[in-house]
Design an enzyme around this catalytic site. Structure first.
Site, mmCIF file in Angstrom:
data_model
loop_
_atom_site.group_PDB
_atom_site.id
_atom_site.type_symbol
_atom_site.label_atom_id
_atom_site.label_comp_id
_atom_site.label_asym_id
_atom_site.label_seq_id
_atom_site.Cartn_x
_atom_site.Cartn_y
_atom_site.Cartn_z
ATOM 1 N N CYS A 148 0.873 -1.178 0.000
ATOM 2 C CA CYS A 148 0.000 0.000 0.000
ATOM 3 C C CYS A 148 0.904 1.220 0.000
ATOM 4 O O CYS A 148 1.487 1.573 1.021
ATOM 5 C CB CYS A 148 -0.924 0.008 1.214
ATOM 6 N N CYS A 154 -5.019 5.438 -4.739
ATOM 7 C CA CYS A 154 -4.377 4.130 -4.542
ATOM 8 C C CYS A 154 -2.975 4.249 -5.117
ATOM 9 O O CYS A 154 -2.800 4.347 -6.337
ATOM 10 C CB CYS A 154 -5.163 3.022 -5.234
#
Length: 279
Positions: free
Chosen positions: A77, A224
């Site tokens: 992430c 993202c």
């Protein structure tokens, strides 16, 4: 018995909601239902939860386990890594650090809250590395579509693994598609045995991409980081953009560079929101 409360920091990376929990020195492990319960509470709701544990590899700062809001665990992430780095930098004054996750080692340089650079590693383009359920020799555009065969709504995505699986659909206008409708169908398509992050990418110029992402286990997000990396390298691979681009997501912009050494450098901001203790 240790009953000390577990502290958290609520942060965000371009609107991507991140919960940072430092469990270094603890053996506590969260179960998937417990994670989903934390995500469901308004005060601790998140897109990803970054849980820090004692370093496993000498010379690294911490080992990070990463969870989506549905309780599933993922390997990478980018936005969350920037948040963790800013949190530790503010606490210790350290600007350079290395974290380990399921995706391997991630080095980070904190130039300030608005300029945090993460080395996201090297992209994987092999069909078995992504992974896909069947062989595609050329992953720049695979056979996958939504809609009628003779007039598909979305088709021929680029696929890549940037710590997690990504499918990038190249479109003329990212706002012309209902990603909340198509995202779940594509995320869970049989072609993706580990599910996939689904993005719509619009090339604005040789150095800019507009991106919207349905993140597996989280849904449509404002940003993202790994998807921005995926779009940048897939766009460069298709000769649509240069190897250094700006990727505009709903929450802001990220700078992505695919270096001559094959590494992906992602630069962007992180911000604090609140802190507290888990119930």
């Amino acid at each position: 018995m240790n009953t000390s409360p577990i502290r958290f920091q609520k942060m965000n990376g371009l609107g991507n909601e991140i919960l940072v929990v430092d469990l270094r020195g603890s053996a506590k492990v969260f179960g998937s239902h417990e994670v989903a319960g934390i995500a469901a509470r308004p005060e601790t709701g998140f897109d990803q939860m970054m849980v820090l544990y004692d370093a496993r590899t000498p010379g690294t700062t911490a080992y990070i386990r990463i969870y989506n809001a549905d309780g599933s665990e993922v390997s990478a992430c980018g936005n969350g890594t920037r948040c963790v780095a800013l949190s530790l930098s503010e606490a210790t004054g350290t600007r350079d650090m290395t974290f380990e996750s399921g995706a391997g080692l991630l080095t980070v340089t904190v130039g300030g809250a608005d300029e945090i650079t993460v080395d996201m590693g090297e992209p994987k383009f092999g069909w078995e590395e992504i992974p896909l359920a069947e062989e595609f020799r050329d992953t720049r555009a695979i056979e996958l579509q939504i809609g009628p065969i003779d007039d598909p709504v979305l088709h021929s995505p680029s696929v890549v693994n940037v710590g997690n699986p990504h499918a990038i659909f190249w479109v003329d206008n990212v706002d012309a598609y209902d990603l909340e409708r198509f995202g779940p169908l594509l995320e869970n398509h049989p072609l993706f045995p580990e599910r996939a992050n689904i993005s719509l990418a619009q090339v604005v110029s040789r150095d800019k991409i507009i991106l919207k992402t349905w993140e597996r286990g989280a849904g449509v997000t404002k940003a993202c980081g790994s998807a921005a990396c995926a779009a940048a390298v897939c766009g460069a691979r298709k000769k649509l953009v240069e190897r250094k681009v700006t990727v505009a997501v709903p929450g802001g912009e990220l700078g992505i560079e695919w270096t001559p050494r094959g590494r992906i450098l992602m630069t962007g901001p992180a911000a604090f929101e609140t802190e507290g203790a888990l119930p």
